[in-house]
Design a protein around this motif. Structure first.
Motif, short mmCIF file in Angstrom:
data_model
loop_
_atom_site.label_atom_id
_atom_site.label_comp_id
_atom_site.label_asym_id
_atom_site.label_seq_id
_atom_site.Cartn_x
_atom_site.Cartn_y
_atom_site.Cartn_z
N THR A 415 0.84 -1.21 0.00
CA THR A 415 0.00 0.00 0.00
C THR A 415 0.87 1.25 0.00
O THR A 415 0.61 2.21 -0.75
CB THR A 415 -0.93 0.00 1.23
N GLN A 417 3.96 1.57 -1.04
CA GLN A 417 4.64 1.67 -2.33
C GLN A 417 3.70 2.15 -3.42
O GLN A 417 4.06 2.96 -4.27
CB GLN A 417 5.23 0.31 -2.71
N GLN A 418 2.48 1.66 -3.38
CA GLN A 418 1.49 2.02 -4.41
C GLN A 418 1.22 3.52 -4.42
O GLN A 418 1.03 4.13 -5.48
CB GLN A 418 0.20 1.25 -4.17
N HIS A 419 1.20 4.13 -3.22
CA HIS A 419 0.87 5.56 -3.11
C HIS A 419 2.12 6.40 -2.83
O HIS A 419 2.00 7.51 -2.30
CB HIS A 419 -0.15 5.76 -1.97
N ARG A 420 3.26 5.90 -3.19
CA ARG A 420 4.54 6.52 -2.81
C ARG A 420 4.60 8.01 -3.10
O ARG A 420 5.07 8.79 -2.28
CB ARG A 420 5.68 5.79 -3.52
N ASP A 422 2.09 10.09 -3.54
CA ASP A 422 0.80 10.74 -3.25
C ASP A 422 0.58 10.73 -1.74
O ASP A 422 0.09 9.75 -1.18
CB ASP A 422 -0.31 9.97 -3.98
N GLY A 425 -3.08 10.33 -0.60
CA GLY A 425 -3.50 8.96 -0.90
C GLY A 425 -2.89 7.96 0.05
O GLY A 425 -3.55 6.99 0.47
N THR A 426 -1.62 8.15 0.40
CA THR A 426 -0.95 7.26 1.36
C THR A 426 -1.66 7.32 2.71
O THR A 426 -1.95 6.28 3.32
CB THR A 426 0.52 7.69 1.55
N ARG A 428 -4.75 8.34 3.44
CA ARG A 428 -6.11 7.75 3.38
C ARG A 428 -6.05 6.23 3.39
O ARG A 428 -6.80 5.57 4.12
CB ARG A 428 -6.84 8.23 2.12
N ALA A 429 -5.16 5.68 2.60
CA ALA A 429 -5.10 4.22 2.46
C ALA A 429 -4.63 3.55 3.74
O ALA A 429 -5.18 2.52 4.16
CB ALA A 429 -4.19 3.85 1.30
N GLU A 452 -1.06 14.10 7.39
CA GLU A 452 -0.65 14.51 6.03
C GLU A 452 0.45 15.56 6.11
O GLU A 452 1.43 15.51 5.36
CB GLU A 452 -1.85 15.07 5.27
#
Length: 474
Positions: A415, A417-420, A422, A425-426, A428-429, A452
């Motif tokens: 997760t 890495q996917q939003h690295r 952002d 987005g990081t 929130r996830a 954030e």
């Protein structure tokens, strides 16, 4: 070089009468002591904690506190201790000095899986008064319950009174949980036995604390130099120790005996338990994550940096302490900071960062919720949470990769890495993982905004810059 055992201990004691020894030796006749405590979960922590308390009671002339140390499954330590007549040396380290102590409280050692009859017979022996446990939370299962119930059944059949059975672990409300486990297990076959366990035995809640790193070859080498003897069971610990136990004993006088040895005997363990969980454990997790991202190897390396020391001081003082009821919180905070700074412990940050997804809900989440509800500052916790999110990338700020040891590790790292690139987005996830943050925090706009903010600072400028911004006047 001869091994440490009862015969060579006597030689050391005789020599100490002529030339004072730098090693603290038992000042009591071990042959006068008898097994009054059956300890389940023989390991490093027990030997550096409860066994040393029982040793102090033996030193005070009370022979009832000798220990039968019971390893649950593994045989190596029990066999090594048996070969040394239960004796072993402990290196006690403070920032100022190192000292050695030979502990004599463990009179016998065995293995439950191999010598269950001996364990049952010991619990049913007239001289036995206590059972103590340092098993992991995962160990509170059918096998443990069966062993305890078997011993207690034999004791009841012999017409003897109940035992004080003390859990010495990190499980909240541990005495009540163990009591219910034993009563439920007994009730499956013998309702009268279950009733006897419930009424004749005492199951005090307790909280224990001492950092006991895994024993190493260095400990054994240092012990050989200090003693002039081979000690296969030598280990090390810190000077600080704490045992807080509820005043709930079969023999009421035991509370006074324990208190004389330095144990806190209290009516309610909960305030001490909460302070340890939030101040010690909560800070430890934060330090470990900061250290991992900065590439610092140990807790002492972290606390040696003024910015991290200031962060931890504020984390405990401004965020954790207002929620707590333990007496003497400032002194407790200062003792924790001194412990964290002890370079002899070599407490590795990646070891402490293990299982963070299980630890954060217990150590941080309730405080975040309480602070937000009160409209109070959550800054240190928001920064620590952002550091956790950065930690999940699996590499420090120098680009050195590290493994994330966590039951949710693969998912969380994927997760992150996917939003690295952002930050919103990081956040929130990762806040959406309700097993960590619950149902409410992911939707709290103030909390989300502060996490954030700090993650943005960390991504752009690094953790050191974030710590500096948290205390801009320093």
């Amino acid at each position: 070089m001869q091994p440490l055992n009862q015969a060579t201990l006597m030689q050391l004691t005789d020599s100490a009468l002529v030339t004072p020894s730098p090693v603290q030796l038992p000042r009591y006749r071990r042959t006068d002591a008898h097994v009054g405590v059956v300890h389940l979960g023989l390991g490093a922590f027990h030997r550096a904690h409860q066994a040393m308390v029982f040793d102090a009671l033996l030193q005070r002339g009370d022979p009832r506190w000798g220990v039968l140390g019971v390893a649950m499954r593994t045989t190596e330590l029990a066999d090594a201790l048996a070969a040394q007549d239960g004796l072993y040396a402990v290196q006690v380290a403070s920032r100022e000095a190192l000292r050695w102590q030979v502990v004599g409280a463990v009179l016998q050692a065995c293995v439950a899986a191999r010598e269950s009859a001996q364990v049952v017979a010991a619990m049913a022996a007239p001289g036995t008064r206590w059972v103590t446990l340092t098993v992991t939370e995962k160990g509170y299962g059918p096998a443990l319950a069966a062993l305890l119930v078997q011993g207690l059944a034999a004791r009841r059949a012999a017409g003897l009174g109940g035992l004080t059975i003390a859990s010495c672990d990190n499980l909240s409300d541990n005495g009540r949980k163990l009591q219910q486990l034993c009563v439920d297990a007994a009730a499956q076959n013998d309702a009268a036995l279950a009733q006897w366990i419930d009424t004749a035995c005492a199951f005090p809640n307790s909280m224990v604390d001492r950092i006991v790193p895994a024993a190493t070859a260095q400990h054994r080498s240092d012990a050989a130099k200090a003693l002039g003897l081979v000690d296969a069971c030598a280990l090390g610990t810190e000077e600080f120790w704490e045992w807080v136990i509820e005043r709930r004993f079969v023999d009421d006088e035991d509370g006074d005996a324990l208190a004389a040895a330095g144990v806190h005997v209290v009516e309610d363990v909960k305030p001490f338990e909460e302070a340890k969980l939030r101040m010690l454990n909560g800070s430890h997790t934060a330090i470990a994550l900061i250290g991992a991202v900065l590439g610092l190897p140990t807790v002492a390396d972290c606390i040696a940096r003024p910015a991290i020391h200031r962060f931890v001081h504020g984390f405990m003082t401004d965020v954790m302490m207002p929620q707590l009821q333990r007496p003497g919180l400032p002194a407790y905070r200062d003792a924790l900071l001194a412990r964290f700074a002890n370079p002899e412990l070599r407490h590795k940050v990646h070891q402490i960062a293990t299982d963070s997804s299980l630890k954060i809900p217990l150590r941080w989440t309730a405080t975040v919720q309480a602070r937000l509800l009160a409209g109070a500052s959550v800054e240190p916790l928001a920064l620590a949470t952002a550091v956790w999110m950065r930690y999940l990338l699996g590499a420090d700020e120098q680009g050195q990769a590290y493994a994330i040891s966590d039951p949710l590790g693969e998912t969380l790292q994927a997760t992150a890495q996917q939003h690295r690139g952002d930050v919103p987005g990081t956040v929130r996830a990762l806040l959406a993982v309700t097993s960590i943050w619950g149902e409410v925090l992911p939707h709290d706009a103030r909390w989300t905004a502060r996490v954030e903010h700090w993650l943005q600072v960390i991504r752009r400028q690094g953790v050191a810059a974030a710590l500096a911004q948290l205390h801009p006047s320093d």
